[in-house]
Design an enzyme around this catalytic site. Sequence first.
Site, mmCIF file in Angstrom:
data_model
loop_
_atom_site.group_PDB
_atom_site.id
_atom_site.type_symbol
_atom_site.label_atom_id
_atom_site.label_comp_id
_atom_site.label_asym_id
_atom_site.label_seq_id
_atom_site.Cartn_x
_atom_site.Cartn_y
_atom_site.Cartn_z
ATOM 1 N N GLY A 13 1.372 -1.036 -0.016
ATOM 2 C CA GLY A 13 0.117 -0.020 -0.203
ATOM 3 C C GLY A 13 0.443 1.236 0.012
ATOM 4 O O GLY A 13 0.103 2.250 0.527
ATOM 5 N N ARG A 68 -5.506 -8.675 -8.253
ATOM 6 C CA ARG A 68 -6.660 -9.264 -9.151
ATOM 7 C C ARG A 68 -7.220 -8.824 -10.730
ATOM 8 O O ARG A 68 -7.236 -7.617 -10.103
ATOM 9 C CB ARG A 68 -8.759 -9.958 -8.389
ATOM 10 C CG ARG A 68 -7.170 -10.866 -7.256
ATOM 11 C CD ARG A 68 -8.631 -11.002 -6.143
ATOM 12 N NE ARG A 68 -8.263 -11.586 -4.741
ATOM 13 C CZ ARG A 68 -8.496 -13.295 -4.621
ATOM 14 N NH1 ARG A 68 -9.052 -14.236 -5.915
ATOM 15 N NH2 ARG A 68 -7.529 -13.648 -3.888
ATOM 16 N N HIS A 124 1.080 1.326 -13.004
ATOM 17 C CA HIS A 124 2.138 -0.273 -13.302
ATOM 18 C C HIS A 124 2.964 0.243 -13.276
ATOM 19 O O HIS A 124 3.453 1.125 -13.947
ATOM 20 C CB HIS A 124 1.115 -0.908 -14.797
ATOM 21 C CG HIS A 124 1.999 -1.935 -15.297
ATOM 22 N ND1 HIS A 124 1.368 -3.299 -14.281
ATOM 23 C CD2 HIS A 124 3.119 -1.337 -15.550
ATOM 24 C CE1 HIS A 124 2.232 -3.897 -15.477
ATOM 25 N NE2 HIS A 124 3.027 -3.460 -15.353
ATOM 26 N N ASN A 134 -5.639 2.278 -12.512
ATOM 27 C CA ASN A 134 -4.319 1.626 -12.614
ATOM 28 C C ASN A 134 -2.636 1.794 -12.089
ATOM 29 O O ASN A 134 -3.221 2.837 -13.210
ATOM 30 C CB ASN A 134 -4.804 -0.174 -12.900
ATOM 31 C CG ASN A 134 -3.413 -0.456 -12.042
ATOM 32 O OD1 ASN A 134 -2.654 -0.822 -10.860
ATOM 33 N ND2 ASN A 134 -2.582 -1.262 -13.204
HETATM 34 C C1 GRF Z 1 3.225 -0.834 -8.224
HETATM 35 O O1 GRF Z 1 4.651 -1.045 -7.854
HETATM 36 C C2 GRF Z 1 2.604 -0.688 -9.055
HETATM 37 O O2 GRF Z 1 2.585 -0.487 -9.967
HETATM 38 C C3 GRF Z 1 1.983 -2.207 -9.475
HETATM 39 O O3 GRF Z 1 1.856 -3.088 -7.929
HETATM 40 C C4 GRF Z 1 2.441 -2.059 -6.867
HETATM 41 C C5 GRF Z 1 2.091 -1.760 -5.465
HETATM 42 O O4 GRF Z 1 2.699 -1.414 -4.427
HETATM 43 N N1 GRF Z 1 0.632 -1.943 -9.295
HETATM 44 P P1 GRF Z 1 2.662 -0.719 -2.978
HETATM 45 O O5 GRF Z 1 1.191 -1.964 -2.495
HETATM 46 O O6 GRF Z 1 1.897 0.212 -3.371
HETATM 47 O O7 GRF Z 1 3.714 -0.986 -2.090
#
Ligand code: GRF
Length: 195
Positions: free
Chosen positions: A14, A95, A113, A111
């Site tokens: 998070g 998911r 990524h 999202n």
């Molecule tokens: C991040 O690197 C994001 O790009 C990917 O999952 C990771 C989540 O990290 N979708 P966090 O839980 O926000 O630290």
Amino acid sequence: MRKIRLGVLGSGSGSNYQALHDAIRCGELDAEIVMVMSDIPQARILERAHAQGIPHAVIDCGGFASKFPLSAQQHVAQTMLDAGADLICLAGFMRLIKRPLLDAFPQRLINIHPSLLPAFPGLEAWKQALDAGVAETGCTVHHVDEGMDTGPIILQEKVPVLPGDDAHSLHQRIQQTEHRLYPRAVDLLRDQMLG
Ligand code: GRF
């Protein structure tokens, strides 16, 4: 313009949720986090929300390891609607989102990524970048559709791959960039949605 109300879905640490929370607290982002939900009961993202006094809930996925059952998606959609969320931010949610959740929040589910999409969709994108030997990668905030990291791009930022980088160091550098990019993207959408 009123604050944009955010719902957040995450499965892990998070840190991106924390970045949104911090940007709100320091006045950089005019938003309110109205609900945090996780499919992992012991996820750190829920601990963070709990400590911050943000409403939070566990998503019951019926014991399935990666499937996101219809009933669970309906539950998330209803909980987020009841909380008054304008926009749902995925922050490390593991998911694939399908209908009916997408239908409940059309163009309002985003999202983050860790690559310059469309390069390196899917898991551990920073490792994919290292394996491919590219000189730069980055991160992307995009709208969510039914595919895996395929929706329309909102914002991207480049991150260099440095000599001597390993998976950990590169992922860390990408995450630092993510933490700036996600609040900026939400702010942009706020102008578009509420402006
Ligand atoms: C991040 O690197 C994001 O790009 C990917 O999952 C990771 C989540 O990290 N979708 P966090 O839980 O926000 O630290």
